[in-house]
Design a protein around this motif. Sequence first.
Motif, PDB file in Angstrom:
ATOM      1  N   ALA A   1       0.879  -1.071   0.159  1.00  0.00           N
ATOM      2  CA  ALA A   1      -0.432  -0.237   0.040  1.00  0.00           C
ATOM      3  C   ALA A   1       0.951   1.176  -0.033  1.00  0.00           C
ATOM      4  CB  ALA A   1      -0.421  -0.015   1.122  1.00  0.00           C
ATOM      5  N   ALA A   2       1.039   1.837  -1.304  1.00  0.00           N
ATOM      6  CA  ALA A   2       1.884   2.887  -1.300  1.00  0.00           C
ATOM      7  C   ALA A   2       1.748   3.846  -2.170  1.00  0.00           C
ATOM      8  CB  ALA A   2       3.853   2.254  -2.143  1.00  0.00           C
ATOM      9  N   SER A   3       2.049   5.082  -1.579  1.00  0.00           N
ATOM     10  CA  SER A   3       1.759   5.892  -1.810  1.00  0.00           C
ATOM     11  C   SER A   3       0.030   6.777  -2.354  1.00  0.00           C
ATOM     12  CB  SER A   3       2.338   6.338  -4.239  1.00  0.00           C
ATOM     13  OG  SER A   3       2.062   7.339  -4.572  1.00  0.00           O
ATOM     14  N   GLY A   4      -0.363   6.098  -3.435  1.00  0.00           N
ATOM     15  CA  GLY A   4      -1.848   6.378  -3.815  1.00  0.00           C
ATOM     16  C   GLY A   4      -2.222   5.621  -2.678  1.00  0.00           C
ATOM     17  N   GLY A   5      -2.045   4.152  -3.276  1.00  0.00           N
ATOM     18  CA  GLY A   5      -2.767   2.654  -1.598  1.00  0.00           C
ATOM     19  C   GLY A   5      -2.423   3.701  -0.659  1.00  0.00           C
ATOM     20  N   TYR A   6      -1.028   4.311   0.336  1.00  0.00           N
ATOM     21  CA  TYR A   6      -1.213   4.940   0.880  1.00  0.00           C
ATOM     22  C   TYR A   6      -2.123   5.931   1.427  1.00  0.00           C
ATOM     23  CZ  TYR A   6      -0.112   5.392   6.093  1.00  0.00           C
ATOM     24  OH  TYR A   6      -0.448   5.307   7.710  1.00  0.00           O
ATOM     25  N   LEU A   7      -2.377   6.132   0.394  1.00  0.00           N
ATOM     26  CA  LEU A   7      -3.133   7.668   0.388  1.00  0.00           C
ATOM     27  C   LEU A   7      -5.000   6.791   1.053  1.00  0.00           C
ATOM     28  CD1 LEU A   7      -4.173  10.669  -0.270  1.00  0.00           C
ATOM     29  CD2 LEU A   7      -4.592   9.765  -2.324  1.00  0.00           C
ATOM     30  N   MET A   8      -5.147   6.295   0.916  1.00  0.00           N
ATOM     31  CA  MET A   8      -5.867   4.862   0.694  1.00  0.00           C
ATOM     32  C   MET A   8      -6.222   4.146   2.038  1.00  0.00           C
ATOM     33  SD  MET A   8      -7.217   2.804  -2.281  1.00  0.00           S
ATOM     34  CE  MET A   8      -8.762   2.119  -2.514  1.00  0.00           C
ATOM     35  N   ALA A   9      -5.284   3.733   2.216  1.00  0.00           N
ATOM     36  CA  ALA A   9      -5.289   2.722   3.358  1.00  0.00           C
ATOM     37  C   ALA A   9      -5.213   4.278   5.009  1.00  0.00           C
ATOM     38  CB  ALA A   9      -3.875   2.095   3.367  1.00  0.00           C
ATOM     39  N   CYS A  10      -4.501   5.232   5.200  1.00  0.00           N
ATOM     40  CA  CYS A  10      -4.348   6.175   5.848  1.00  0.00           C
ATOM     41  C   CYS A  10      -5.884   6.803   6.823  1.00  0.00           C
ATOM     42  CB  CYS A  10      -3.682   7.275   5.799  1.00  0.00           C
ATOM     43  SG  CYS A  10      -4.658   8.612   4.788  1.00  0.00           S
ATOM     44  N   VAL A  11      -7.330   6.490   5.668  1.00  0.00           N
ATOM     45  CA  VAL A  11      -8.181   6.780   6.479  1.00  0.00           C
ATOM     46  C   VAL A  11      -8.536   6.113   7.229  1.00  0.00           C
ATOM     47  CG1 VAL A  11     -10.575   7.070   5.172  1.00  0.00           C
ATOM     48  CG2 VAL A  11      -8.711   8.284   3.532  1.00  0.00           C
ATOM     49  N   ALA A  12      -8.148   4.655   7.814  1.00  0.00           N
ATOM     50  CA  ALA A  12      -8.972   3.222   8.454  1.00  0.00           C
ATOM     51  C   ALA A  12      -8.816   4.171   9.557  1.00  0.00           C
ATOM     52  CB  ALA A  12      -8.007   1.776   8.293  1.00  0.00           C
ATOM     53  N   ASN A  13      -9.944   3.722  11.002  1.00  0.00           N
ATOM     54  CA  ASN A  13      -9.273   3.530  11.629  1.00  0.00           C
ATOM     55  C   ASN A  13      -7.856   2.368  12.641  1.00  0.00           C
ATOM     56  OD1 ASN A  13     -12.777   3.146  11.337  1.00  0.00           O
ATOM     57  ND2 ASN A  13     -11.893   5.186  12.791  1.00  0.00           N
ATOM     58  N   HIS A  14      -7.962   1.829  11.625  1.00  0.00           N
ATOM     59  CA  HIS A  14      -6.994   0.896  12.370  1.00  0.00           C
ATOM     60  C   HIS A  14      -5.882   0.151  11.181  1.00  0.00           C
ATOM     61  CE1 HIS A  14      -5.377  -1.511  15.219  1.00  0.00           C
ATOM     62  NE2 HIS A  14      -5.621  -2.570  14.811  1.00  0.00           N
ATOM     63  N   ILE A  15      -5.041   0.075  10.747  1.00  0.00           N
ATOM     64  CA  ILE A  15      -4.169  -0.207  10.036  1.00  0.00           C
ATOM     65  C   ILE A  15      -3.241  -1.762  10.155  1.00  0.00           C
ATOM     66  CG2 ILE A  15      -2.308  -0.382   7.720  1.00  0.00           C
ATOM     67  CD1 ILE A  15      -3.476   2.568   7.993  1.00  0.00           C
TER      68      ILE A  15
ATOM     69  N   ASP B   1      -0.454   0.504  12.877  1.00  0.00           N
ATOM     70  CA  ASP B   1      -1.311  -0.098  13.902  1.00  0.00           C
ATOM     71  C   ASP B   1      -0.991  -1.692  14.298  1.00  0.00           C
ATOM     72  OD1 ASP B   1      -2.075   2.089  14.085  1.00  0.00           O
ATOM     73  OD2 ASP B   1      -3.854   1.428  13.326  1.00  0.00           O
ATOM     74  N   GLU B   2      -0.764  -2.766  13.595  1.00  0.00           N
ATOM     75  CA  GLU B   2      -0.959  -4.183  13.990  1.00  0.00           C
ATOM     76  C   GLU B   2       0.172  -4.715  12.475  1.00  0.00           C
ATOM     77  OE1 GLU B   2      -3.205  -7.613  16.161  1.00  0.00           O
ATOM     78  OE2 GLU B   2      -4.673  -5.554  15.570  1.00  0.00           O
ATOM     79  N   LEU B   3       0.964  -5.613  13.380  1.00  0.00           N
ATOM     80  CA  LEU B   3       1.475  -6.951  12.401  1.00  0.00           C
ATOM     81  C   LEU B   3       0.426  -8.072  12.376  1.00  0.00           C
ATOM     82  CD1 LEU B   3       4.895  -6.455  13.522  1.00  0.00           C
ATOM     83  CD2 LEU B   3       3.770  -5.398  11.198  1.00  0.00           C
ATOM     84  N   LYS B   4      -0.960  -8.029  10.908  1.00  0.00           N
ATOM     85  CA  LYS B   4      -1.765  -9.445  10.703  1.00  0.00           C
ATOM     86  C   LYS B   4      -2.036  -9.343   9.576  1.00  0.00           C
ATOM     87  CE  LYS B   4      -4.350 -10.127  13.696  1.00  0.00           C
ATOM     88  NZ  LYS B   4      -5.349  -9.966  15.344  1.00  0.00           N
ATOM     89  N   THR B   5      -1.608 -10.350   9.000  1.00  0.00           N
ATOM     90  CA  THR B   5      -2.334 -10.952   7.791  1.00  0.00           C
ATOM     91  C   THR B   5      -4.003 -10.582   7.424  1.00  0.00           C
ATOM     92  OG1 THR B   5      -2.633 -12.643   7.747  1.00  0.00           O
ATOM     93  CG2 THR B   5      -0.996 -12.004   6.749  1.00  0.00           C
ATOM     94  N   SER B   6      -4.484 -10.085   6.650  1.00  0.00           N
ATOM     95  CA  SER B   6      -6.572 -10.492   6.292  1.00  0.00           C
ATOM     96  C   SER B   6      -6.491 -12.036   6.987  1.00  0.00           C
ATOM     97  CB  SER B   6      -6.827  -9.469   5.344  1.00  0.00           C
ATOM     98  OG  SER B   6      -5.954 -10.758   3.991  1.00  0.00           O
ATOM     99  N   ASP B   7      -6.074 -12.387   6.278  1.00  0.00           N
ATOM    100  CA  ASP B   7      -6.241 -13.921   6.974  1.00  0.00           C
ATOM    101  C   ASP B   7      -6.514 -13.870   8.695  1.00  0.00           C
ATOM    102  OD1 ASP B   7      -6.414 -14.596   4.225  1.00  0.00           O
ATOM    103  OD2 ASP B   7      -4.155 -14.683   4.078  1.00  0.00           O
ATOM    104  N   ALA B   8      -5.646 -13.989   8.342  1.00  0.00           N
ATOM    105  CA  ALA B   8      -5.789 -13.597  10.656  1.00  0.00           C
ATOM    106  C   ALA B   8      -6.845 -13.109  11.054  1.00  0.00           C
ATOM    107  CB  ALA B   8      -4.306 -13.578  11.071  1.00  0.00           C
TER     108      ALA B   8
END
Length: 372
Positions: free
Chosen positions: A210-224, A326-333
């Motif tokens: 999630a880089a550049s524009g990808g992080y532009l999206m990610a930063c909106v979240a309450n939790h990443i 905020d946390e190291l975890k995969t989407s599957d977990a």
Amino acid sequence: MVYLIDFILFLAKTATLLIGFVVAILFLVSLRSNNAQSGGKIEFKDIGDHFEQIKEGFLEFKNDESDSKRDEKKSESAEKAPLANSENYAAEDGALDPDAVTAEKSSTKKEAISAKKFWQFWKKEEAPKVEQKEKTLYVLEFDGDVHAEEVKNLREEVSALLHIANKNDEVLLKLTSPGGAVNSYGLAASQLVRIRDKGLNLTVAVDEVAASGGYLMACVANHIVAAPFAIVGSIGVVAELPNFHKVLEKYNIDYEQFTAGEYKRTVTMFGENTDEAKAKFKDELTEIHLVFKDFVHQYRPSLDIQTIATGEYWLAVKALEFGLVDELKTSDAYILDAIKDKNVYSIKYIEKTTVRQGISRFLTRIMKRVPF
């Protein structure tokens, strides 16, 4: 040897002609299909039920395996025991062999099930009732390319989500994107802002990048949350283009461009780019970068924006130290943890695409894994 080379060249020419012919046909077909109205539909999937079926399938397999081993042991015991002793035991004591009783019961049960299926083949079996939990996790996916074409589907999915979700529900976005066009990713981020504005808890999971524009999206979240080796960051802006002015000048080819407005066009591919034009273009990039930084800081105010907005990107293990995740975890977990106390549904918009759109998306995927 000469004949072999000629034959290889002949095959190469034939293959080139065939490829050109196929591309031309696909292009003509796509032109016709573009005239037809495109559309799509929203599809829902019960992820919790999917994992429940996996569990039930394993338990069934495990029980069948246990029954099979038990039957094998019984067969071995029956072969070893003399028939006469069995008859005497039954005649003298009036007792029944427990293994024989079990086998008979099993056979009777199978016959009953078989008879039921035969006589009631027309009757639809009643589906087991799935326990509905109080809270729900809705799962969306965004697999972005340079032009963020997935934003078309994301808009539909977010609109459907906001129509059905309740205040206590949560949204998980599985995000993969190396960034790309500023306006496209700005629109994608705005779709996630709609979720936040609705009061829903938004979590973004980054498994790869999630880089550049990808992080532009990610930063909106309450939790990443992010996998340890996912690439995160690249808060910067880049623009590049070739300039053919010297080539045209060498062959005495003039390039004429007419504009109205001092800064209607700054740098070009074919004209001579002046220092003033380059400076103006760089000012425009700087302005976009400032807006980018302000947007990130708005949703993650704890970040040291001057430190992390240098255009660098980091692995998630390092990004965690900077507060980018905020946390190291995969989407599957994350999903497996949520299944314990929440309903988990995926929402996906399936779009009818034209042939040309399909080819375009295939070609853009070549650049898709390059961080910007």
